[in-house]
Design a protein around this motif. Sequence first.
Motif, PDB file in Angstrom:
ATOM      1  N   ILE A  38     -14.786   2.136  -1.226  1.00 52.92           N
ATOM      2  CA  ILE A  38     -13.173   2.197  -1.079  1.00 52.92           C
ATOM      3  C   ILE A  38     -13.025   1.628   0.196  1.00 52.92           C
ATOM      4  N   PRO A  39     -11.696   0.659  -0.043  1.00 51.47           N
ATOM      5  CA  PRO A  39     -11.409   0.073   1.266  1.00 51.47           C
ATOM      6  C   PRO A  39     -10.682   0.786   2.471  1.00 51.47           C
ATOM      7  N   GLU A  40     -10.750   0.455   3.790  1.00 49.34           N
ATOM      8  CA  GLU A  40     -10.005   0.900   4.684  1.00 49.34           C
ATOM      9  C   GLU A  40      -8.637   0.919   4.136  1.00 49.34           C
ATOM     10  N   GLY A  41      -7.957   2.021   4.353  1.00 48.84           N
ATOM     11  CA  GLY A  41      -6.721   2.248   4.251  1.00 48.84           C
ATOM     12  C   GLY A  41      -5.756   1.107   4.599  1.00 48.84           C
ATOM     13  N   TYR A  42      -5.982   0.836   6.056  1.00 51.44           N
ATOM     14  CA  TYR A  42      -5.137  -0.215   6.414  1.00 51.44           C
ATOM     15  C   TYR A  42      -5.281  -1.687   5.930  1.00 51.44           C
ATOM     16  N   LYS A  43      -6.393  -1.863   5.359  1.00 50.72           N
ATOM     17  CA  LYS A  43      -6.847  -3.024   4.683  1.00 50.72           C
ATOM     18  C   LYS A  43      -6.111  -3.364   3.353  1.00 50.72           C
ATOM     19  N   LEU A  44      -6.160  -1.995   2.695  1.00 54.97           N
ATOM     20  CA  LEU A  44      -5.528  -2.047   1.400  1.00 54.97           C
ATOM     21  C   LEU A  44      -3.931  -1.883   1.660  1.00 54.97           C
ATOM     22  N   LEU A  45      -3.432  -1.560   2.503  1.00 53.48           N
ATOM     23  CA  LEU A  45      -2.118  -1.767   2.765  1.00 53.48           C
ATOM     24  C   LEU A  45      -1.641  -3.197   2.899  1.00 53.48           C
ATOM     25  N   ARG A  46      -2.238  -3.905   3.959  1.00 57.01           N
ATOM     26  CA  ARG A  46      -1.984  -5.371   4.113  1.00 57.01           C
ATOM     27  C   ARG A  46      -2.142  -6.104   2.737  1.00 57.01           C
ATOM     28  N   LYS A  47      -3.162  -5.712   1.999  1.00 57.06           N
ATOM     29  CA  LYS A  47      -3.426  -6.509   0.421  1.00 57.06           C
ATOM     30  C   LYS A  47      -2.089  -6.185   0.020  1.00 57.06           C
ATOM     31  N   MET A  48      -1.606  -4.997  -0.341  1.00 62.84           N
ATOM     32  CA  MET A  48      -0.581  -4.614  -1.142  1.00 62.84           C
ATOM     33  C   MET A  48       0.806  -5.283  -0.635  1.00 62.84           C
ATOM     34  N   LEU A  49       0.739  -4.976   0.535  1.00 63.19           N
ATOM     35  CA  LEU A  49       2.281  -5.708   1.161  1.00 63.19           C
ATOM     36  C   LEU A  49       2.307  -7.169   1.180  1.00 63.19           C
ATOM     37  N   ALA A  50       1.261  -7.702   1.303  1.00 63.26           N
ATOM     38  CA  ALA A  50       1.297  -9.312   1.413  1.00 63.26           C
ATOM     39  C   ALA A  50       1.595  -9.837  -0.347  1.00 63.26           C
ATOM     40  N   ALA A  51       1.369  -8.991  -1.120  1.00 66.11           N
ATOM     41  CA  ALA A  51       1.655  -9.452  -2.597  1.00 66.11           C
ATOM     42  C   ALA A  51       3.091  -9.067  -2.983  1.00 66.11           C
ATOM     43  N   GLN A  52       3.908  -8.486  -2.203  1.00 69.33           N
ATOM     44  CA  GLN A  52       5.218  -8.116  -2.528  1.00 69.33           C
ATOM     45  C   GLN A  52       6.173  -8.918  -2.185  1.00 69.33           C
ATOM     46  N   LYS A  53       7.474  -8.708  -2.824  1.00 72.75           N
ATOM     47  CA  LYS A  53       8.477  -9.624  -2.091  1.00 72.75           C
ATOM     48  C   LYS A  53       8.934  -9.015  -1.032  1.00 72.75           C
ATOM     49  N   ASP A  54       9.759  -9.864  -0.087  1.00 73.74           N
ATOM     50  CA  ASP A  54      10.065  -9.381   1.142  1.00 73.74           C
ATOM     51  C   ASP A  54      11.146  -8.208   0.949  1.00 73.74           C
ATOM     52  N   SER A  55      10.998  -7.425   1.898  1.00 70.79           N
ATOM     53  CA  SER A  55      12.045  -6.377   1.865  1.00 70.79           C
ATOM     54  C   SER A  55      12.151  -5.361   0.810  1.00 70.79           C
ATOM     55  N   SER A  56      10.985  -5.154   0.092  1.00 74.70           N
ATOM     56  CA  SER A  56      11.048  -4.494  -1.218  1.00 74.70           C
ATOM     57  C   SER A  56      10.302  -3.191  -1.346  1.00 74.70           C
ATOM     58  N   VAL A  57       9.405  -3.035  -0.487  1.00 79.85           N
ATOM     59  CA  VAL A  57       8.359  -2.107  -0.718  1.00 79.85           C
ATOM     60  C   VAL A  57       9.039  -0.563   0.039  1.00 79.85           C
ATOM     61  N   VAL A  58       8.874   0.668  -0.956  1.00 84.53           N
ATOM     62  CA  VAL A  58       9.395   1.731  -0.242  1.00 84.53           C
ATOM     63  C   VAL A  58       8.032   2.443   0.102  1.00 84.53           C
ATOM     64  N   PHE A  59       7.881   2.721   1.427  1.00 88.38           N
ATOM     65  CA  PHE A  59       6.783   3.347   1.946  1.00 88.38           C
ATOM     66  C   PHE A  59       6.919   4.808   2.115  1.00 88.38           C
ATOM     67  N   ILE A  60       6.102   5.669   1.478  1.00 90.37           N
ATOM     68  CA  ILE A  60       6.118   7.101   1.663  1.00 90.37           C
ATOM     69  C   ILE A  60       4.641   7.490   2.260  1.00 90.37           C
ATOM     70  N   ALA A  61       5.193   8.467   3.421  1.00 89.11           N
ATOM     71  CA  ALA A  61       3.890   8.771   4.077  1.00 89.11           C
ATOM     72  C   ALA A  61       3.924  10.417   4.309  1.00 89.11           C
ATOM     73  N   VAL A  62       3.080  11.094   3.836  1.00 82.77           N
ATOM     74  CA  VAL A  62       3.385  12.677   4.028  1.00 82.77           C
ATOM     75  C   VAL A  62       2.120  13.389   4.805  1.00 82.77           C
ATOM     76  N   GLY A  63       1.487  12.698   5.428  1.00 82.48           N
ATOM     77  CA  GLY A  63       0.319  13.362   6.122  1.00 82.48           C
ATOM     78  C   GLY A  63       0.178  12.801   7.643  1.00 82.48           C
ATOM     79  N   PRO A  64      -0.812  12.868   8.238  1.00 87.41           N
ATOM     80  CA  PRO A  64      -1.019  12.527   9.750  1.00 87.41           C
ATOM     81  C   PRO A  64      -0.779  10.644   9.464  1.00 87.41           C
ATOM     82  N   GLU A  65      -0.312  10.010  10.616  1.00 84.26           N
ATOM     83  CA  GLU A  65       0.000   8.618  10.560  1.00 84.26           C
ATOM     84  C   GLU A  65      -1.068   7.726  10.795  1.00 84.26           C
TER      85      GLU A  65
END
Length: 350
Positions: free
Chosen positions: A142-169
């Motif tokens: 399972i990849p590091e959380g921040y590495k997966l976040l980089r991969k997912m964000l890089a593939a999305q359109k600019d200013s498009s992603v709604v990020f929801i965080a409900v635990g420790p940051e």
Amino acid sequence: MHYKLFKNCFLPKLNKSILLAILVFSTLCSCTRHEEEMTCIPVIFDTDAGNDIDDVLAMQMLFNYEKAGKIDLLGITISKSNPYTIEYIDGYCRLNGRNDIPLGYAYNGVNPEDGNYLRQTIDTIIDGNKILFPQRSINNSIPEGYKLLRKMLAAQKDSSVVFIAVGPETNLARLLTSEPDEYSTLNGKSLIARKVKVLSVMAGRFDERVDHPEWNILQDLNAAQTTFKEWPTPIIASGWEIGTSILYPHQSILNDFPDSYKHPLCVSYKIYQRMPYDRETWDLTSVLQAIEPESNYFNLSEKGIITIDSIGQSIFSTSENGKYQYLIMQKEENIQTILKALVNQVTGKK
């Protein structure tokens, strides 16, 4: 204009090829508008499922939004550093038909304890069968959380992603301080600034009557301080006082799910605490605000800056240049409206 009328009025003046071109152009424009209206919201969910049961309710809300065509759940990152969380979330995703959803994990993070319901639900057998069927575990790279976040964000359109965080940051702070890699030439902060539309976060306390720090903030204080100091896009914070004022009814757990006696959400809810109990909706309110801001279930504070001090207190200061806001309950009678919306979304009865 009706085609027949259009034809009768203008056909003498237009040859058929021009008329056909006009009709094709009109159809294409209509389709384009329809596609724009139907575009799903790209969503990333960061959760500490296992620490509290409201994460599971919030996760079910997101799966139901996705089934309704409202969102595209890009992936889930885990901020609770316990291996059973991976298995539980993988099994729960499979329950909702998302077998291949990307998962990331906060290695060497906080809250390594098992919690009250992760392993217990995974091990539960009812009517001779398990109720969750995880296929991924800590042993599946399972990849590091921040590495997966980089991969997912890089593939999305600019200013498009709604990020929801409900635990420790934890994952958020690691993303913020990440360096360019194979996914993007941008550092973490710049990548967030380019790709994220808004961060909806369950964190902090913004009620002056309460003077002790909020739980999520305290679990990884350094990460919380980094996140609120450096996050470059708008933040909407659902403070402790919001979820505390809206209690999810245990009657819904008992009555609103088919075969509730063996539904993993209901089983986990019953394991987490002794029934009957109505649980606070901290994480659910962050999801509701993130996906349905146009419904105006909550008021928003003025724009400003949120600072986390050395003991974890959330300090809000208004600022003309501030991008952060927090939720405010409109009035007490609005609680039932919000609660109905939450129950409908958790149970999929909308």
